[in-house]
Scaffold this active site. Structure first.
Site, PDB file in Angstrom:
ATOM      1  N   SER A 164       0.836  -1.207   0.000  1.00 42.47           N
ATOM      2  CA  SER A 164       0.000   0.000   0.000  1.00 42.47           C
ATOM      3  C   SER A 164       0.869   1.255   0.000  1.00 42.47           C
ATOM      4  O   SER A 164       0.356   2.358  -0.210  1.00 42.47           O
ATOM      5  CB  SER A 164      -0.963   0.000   1.192  1.00 42.47           C
ATOM      6  OG  SER A 164      -0.252   0.019   2.416  1.00 42.47           O
ATOM      7  N   HIS A 165       2.170   1.116   0.252  1.00 44.84           N
ATOM      8  CA  HIS A 165       3.062   2.275   0.242  1.00 44.84           C
ATOM      9  C   HIS A 165       4.323   2.039  -0.582  1.00 44.84           C
ATOM     10  O   HIS A 165       5.331   2.705  -0.392  1.00 44.84           O
ATOM     11  CB  HIS A 165       3.379   2.720   1.675  1.00 44.84           C
ATOM     12  CG  HIS A 165       2.146   3.258   2.330  1.00 44.84           C
ATOM     13  ND1 HIS A 165       1.202   2.438   2.905  1.00 44.84           N
ATOM     14  CD2 HIS A 165       1.662   4.520   2.416  1.00 44.84           C
ATOM     15  CE1 HIS A 165       0.193   3.177   3.350  1.00 44.84           C
ATOM     16  NE2 HIS A 165       0.439   4.433   3.064  1.00 44.84           N
ATOM     17  N   ASP A 213      -4.897   0.753   0.898  1.00 44.06           N
ATOM     18  CA  ASP A 213      -5.486  -0.566   0.629  1.00 44.06           C
ATOM     19  C   ASP A 213      -6.913  -0.437   0.108  1.00 44.06           C
ATOM     20  O   ASP A 213      -7.365  -1.272  -0.678  1.00 44.06           O
ATOM     21  CB  ASP A 213      -5.438  -1.430   1.899  1.00 44.06           C
ATOM     22  CG  ASP A 213      -4.070  -2.073   2.093  1.00 44.06           C
ATOM     23  OD1 ASP A 213      -3.411  -2.371   1.075  1.00 44.06           O
ATOM     24  OD2 ASP A 213      -3.654  -2.256   3.244  1.00 44.06           O
TER      25      ASP A 213
END
Ligand code: NDP
Ligand code: PYC
Length: 343
Positions: free
Chosen positions: A53-54, A194
């Site tokens: 997600s990063h 997410d």
């Protein structure tokens, strides 16, 4: 639009090559060489460790924020000493990680002198995971905590308006004979990143994660993103953690509350400009002489009691695999990254 969650299949890219590619992207979109190097290493580390997600999923957001003029990729942070164990850092509307690294050596000196030190960063954009900030402290024998607030997208329990950010906190401790134990988690049911990945991939999100624009529970990620909001994890208990993080990362540092982030004049901006707090402690000052052994013992007991793994273990295992075999990137994603780099 081709950016989505990393899978174990794809073109394997060596960590150093991914760092170099991301560095070219950052430099091409207006950051200084120093900032490009720091952000590239940080983002590639997230991709390497499976913090998807990063990871590279965030690169278009970084680029759009830079293009919109919302964040200054060449900002020069200023560091002030507010006391023998308290550093105040103004990131000057730049990214948080270069501001943190500008003051990190002095923070370590303060911890060695005082046993504990605080770093309060304001006017900073944090668009990443927090574990890369805290894990290295634990490798140096220290306990570290960090808190960041983000942009309003989380309703308080029972509420209708988003007040909190997804507000992550991370904790790192040395463990005798092993990797540090690090947890790094949002105060919301899930990270906004997410939710965006679920929306792009056409998945639902777990019941109890979010509400739609009318405050009704939904499992549709698009309804959460389109005027809805996430919920804190664990009801009122997560709500209190989200509140605490607004206080520590924004009120205490002089950064903006998540609710005060207003990027409406900068279409495309995605990096929240808020604040970040670090608390770093020398555990040897506790005087037990056996801190890291005691932590290792506790982990042993936790596992013996039935928990199959500790936080961080998934990341460490993936790190070993990807450093050996390469970081798998979907060919379309790699092509987009190369296009952004002007290759
Ligand atoms: P997760 O729920 O994915 O993971 C939270 C923590 O729990 C991790 O340390 C993870 O370790 C651990 N964990 C997960 N599953 C288990 C399990 N079964 N047993 C034991 N431990 C487990 O994180 P979030 O979705 O809450 O957050 C994801 C990332 O997003 C974080 O890195 C956070 O910093 C980042 N974020 C950043 C924001 C910002 O403003 N910059 C805002 C919100 C989130 P492991 O990694 O090993 O799986
Ligand atoms: O995933 O919630 C998130 C997030 C917000 C800011 C950076 N990441």
């Amino acid at each position: 639009a081709a950016f989505a969650q990393t899978t174990e299949t794809g073109t394997p890219v060596a960590f150093a090559d991914l760092v170099a590619l991301l560095e070219r992207i950052f430099r091409r979109h207006g950051t200084s060489e120093r900032v490009a190097a720091i952000l590239a290493e940080n983002c590639a580390s997230c991709e390497r460790d499976g913090s998807t997600s990063h990871g590279v999923f965030r690169i278009p957001g970084y680029v759009n924020s830079l293009k919109s003029g919302w964040v200054d990729g060449r900002a020069e942070p200023t560091v002030e000493e507010a006391g023998p164990a308290f550093l105040r850092v103004d990131a000057a509307n730049g990214f948080a990680q270069p501001a943190f690294l500008a003051a990190r050596d002095r923070l370590l000196e303060m911890v060695r002198e005082s046993g504990v030190a605080v770093m309060a960063i304001r006017n900073s954009h944090h668009f990443s995971a927090l574990w890369p900030d805290v894990e290295p402290f634990a490798r140096e024998g220290l306990v570290a905590l960090s808190f960041v607030n983000s942009f309003a997208c989380v309703v308080p329990p029972g509420g209708k308006a988003a007040v909190y950010g997804t507000n992550p906190m991370a904790f790192a401790t040395p463990v005798a004979g092993g990797d540090p134990m690090v947890f790094d988690q949002a105060a919301s049911s899930m990270a906004n990143g997410d939710v965006r990945i679920a929306a792009r991939e056409g998945h639902t999100i777990p019941p109890g994660s979010g509400v739609d624009r009318d405050g009704k529970p939904t499992t549709d990620p698009k309804a959460v993103l389109d005027g809805g909001a996430l919920l804190p994890f664990g009801g009122h208990k997560g709500g209190s953690i989200a509140f605490m993080i607004e206080v520590l990362a924004a009120a205490l540092t002089g950064g903006k509350y998540s609710r005060e982030v207003d990027w409406s004049a900068h279409p495309g901006a995605e990096t929240p400009c808020t604040g970040q707090l670090f608390i770093v402690i020398d555990p040897e000052r506790g005087g037990t002489g056996a801190f890291a052994d005691r932590v290792a013992g506790l982990i042993g007991e936790v596992k013996q009691a039935g928990q199959d793994r500790m936080p961080g273990e998934r990341r460490y295992a993936r790190r070993v695999r990807t450093l050996r075999d390469g970081i798998p990137l979907a060919p379309a994603r790699l092509a987009e990254l190369r296009a952004l780099a002007g290759d």
